[in-house]
Write an enzyme that holds these catalytic residues in place. Structure first.
Site, short mmCIF file in Angstrom:
data_model
loop_
_atom_site.label_atom_id
_atom_site.label_comp_id
_atom_site.label_asym_id
_atom_site.label_seq_id
_atom_site.Cartn_x
_atom_site.Cartn_y
_atom_site.Cartn_z
N ASN A 7 43.93 37.19 44.12
CA ASN A 7 42.84 37.20 43.14
C ASN A 7 43.12 36.10 42.10
OD1 ASN A 7 41.46 37.73 40.65
ND2 ASN A 7 40.95 39.76 41.41
N HIS A 10 42.42 34.84 36.97
CA HIS A 10 43.16 34.37 35.78
C HIS A 10 43.18 32.84 35.66
CE1 HIS A 10 44.12 38.34 34.80
NE2 HIS A 10 45.43 38.34 34.85
N HIS A 43 36.34 37.95 41.01
CA HIS A 43 35.44 38.96 40.44
C HIS A 43 34.41 38.22 39.57
CE1 HIS A 43 35.06 42.94 37.92
NE2 HIS A 43 33.91 42.50 38.38
N ARG A 45 32.06 38.65 36.98
CA ARG A 45 31.68 39.68 36.01
C ARG A 45 30.34 39.33 35.38
NH1 ARG A 45 36.22 43.09 34.44
NH2 ARG A 45 34.73 43.90 32.93
N ARG A 49 33.15 36.04 32.10
CA ARG A 49 34.27 35.70 31.20
C ARG A 49 35.34 34.85 31.89
NH1 ARG A 49 37.41 41.46 30.81
NH2 ARG A 49 35.39 42.22 30.12
N GLU A 70 34.38 40.37 44.37
CA GLU A 70 34.30 41.66 43.67
C GLU A 70 33.11 41.59 42.74
OE1 GLU A 70 37.82 42.34 41.46
OE2 GLU A 70 39.09 42.45 43.22
N THR A 101 39.19 45.85 35.69
CA THR A 101 38.49 47.00 36.26
C THR A 101 39.34 48.25 36.04
OG1 THR A 101 37.84 45.45 37.99
CG2 THR A 101 37.23 47.74 38.31
N GLU A 151 38.79 50.10 49.26
CA GLU A 151 40.01 49.60 48.62
C GLU A 151 40.53 50.72 47.74
OE1 GLU A 151 39.90 45.75 46.66
OE2 GLU A 151 41.59 46.29 45.39
N HIS A 191 45.37 46.71 42.75
CA HIS A 191 45.35 46.89 41.30
C HIS A 191 46.74 47.25 40.77
CE1 HIS A 191 43.72 47.28 37.31
NE2 HIS A 191 42.58 46.81 37.79
N1 PXP Z 1 41.33 45.04 43.20
C1 PXP Z 1 40.27 45.15 42.38
C2 PXP Z 1 39.06 45.85 42.87
C3 PXP Z 1 40.29 44.59 41.09
O1 PXP Z 1 39.22 44.72 40.28
C4 PXP Z 1 41.44 43.88 40.68
C5 PXP Z 1 41.47 43.23 39.33
O2 PXP Z 1 40.49 42.25 39.25
C6 PXP Z 1 42.51 43.78 41.59
C7 PXP Z 1 42.45 44.38 42.83
C8 PXP Z 1 43.75 43.01 41.24
O3 PXP Z 1 44.44 43.69 40.26
P1 PXP Z 1 45.71 42.98 39.57
O4 PXP Z 1 45.18 41.79 38.82
O5 PXP Z 1 46.25 44.05 38.69
O6 PXP Z 1 46.63 42.58 40.68
#
Ligand code: PXP
Length: 239
Positions: A7, A10, A43, A45, A49, A70, A101, A151, A191
């Site tokens: 992901n 960031h 993601h 949003r 952001r 996402e 999330t 998920e 997550h």
């Molecule tokens: N899965 C989903 C559905 C999420 O919303 C996120 C955060 O955007 C993640 C996984 C990844 O989480 P983390 O950044 O804590 O690894």
């Protein structure tokens, strides 16, 4: 072995801190793929952001592995997904004030909407997954509404204060996996997963795909995104 989607939200967060054009998440995606990532997750949003519409459009053209978008079930987002056609959509809940999330999607409470969204995304050839806590009702509704995957939210495991609590949350994930598999769903997880806690999660059989962001990008700042991606893949494949 479970697959890893990185992901890269960031990376876009850093860019948006100065409203400039660097670092480009598209470049980050290339680096993750070169290091062996099986997919790229972003993601989009509602407040834009971090990831912007342009990122999703360009990533759709450039990601060679799998693009997992996402998004919440808001009409604007569904229309964007229908237009861009990512390989996979993971449906998430969204609150404007949250840092990330926070909970899982309430599939049971929005069953009718979920069913419509799944149908529309399937029409465009998009795989659909729901981000949910490992709860029987949420899993069953995901299956009943035609989702391809779920998920399972690993946040409770990531936040466990001790080994006993961690084991309890891992058992909940294992139970969720069993229910999901018996419903014919593919099982993803994510997550809060880090280099320190991925081992026990990766050891759970039947979890096909991990979505990991914060920990990989945090390490990437210090060691580079290719090395950070490779190190996570190594830990997932070690078990
Ligand atoms: N899965 C989903 C559905 C999420 O919303 C996120 C955060 O955007 C993640 C996984 C990844 O989480 P983390 O950044 O804590 O690894």
């Amino acid at each position: 072995m479970a697959l890893l989607n990185v992901n890269i939200d960031h990376v876009a967060t850093i860019r948006q801190a100065r409203l400039t054009d660097e670092p480009d998440p598209v470049w980050a995606a290339v680096q993750c793929e070169l290091a062996g990532a099986n997919g790229i997750t972003v993601h989009l949003r509602q407040d834009r952001r971090h990831i912007c519409d342009r990122d999703v459009i360009v990533l759709k053209e450039t990601v060679a592995s799998k693009l997992n978008l996402e998004m919440c079930m808001d009409e604007e987002m569904v229309k964007i997904a229908e237009k861009i056609k990512p390989d996979q959509v993971t449906l998430v809940p969204e609150k404007r004030q949250e840092l990330t999330t926070e909970g899982g999607l309430d599939c049971a409470g929005q069953k009718k909407r979920l069913e419509q969204v799944v149908k529309r995304l399937h029409k465009k050839g998009i795989l659909v997954s729901t981000f949910i806590v490992p709860d029987e009702e949420q899993i069953c509704v995901s299956a009943e509404t035609g989702c391809d995957a779920v998920e399972l939210h690993t946040g409770m495991y990531a936040n466990a204060k001790n080994d006993k609590q961690a084991e309890k949350t891992l058992n909940a994930i294992r139970d969720g996996r069993d229910i999901a598999v018996s419903c014919g769903l593919i099982v993803h997880a994510g997550h809060g997963l880090t280099y320190r806690n991925i081992g026990a999660a990766a050891a759970i059989e039947g979890l096909c795909e991990f979505n990991i962001g914060h920990s990989i990008i945090a390490r990437a700042v210090l060691v580079g995104i290719q090395q950070a991606t490779r190190e996570m893949i190594e830990l997932i494949s070690k078990v």
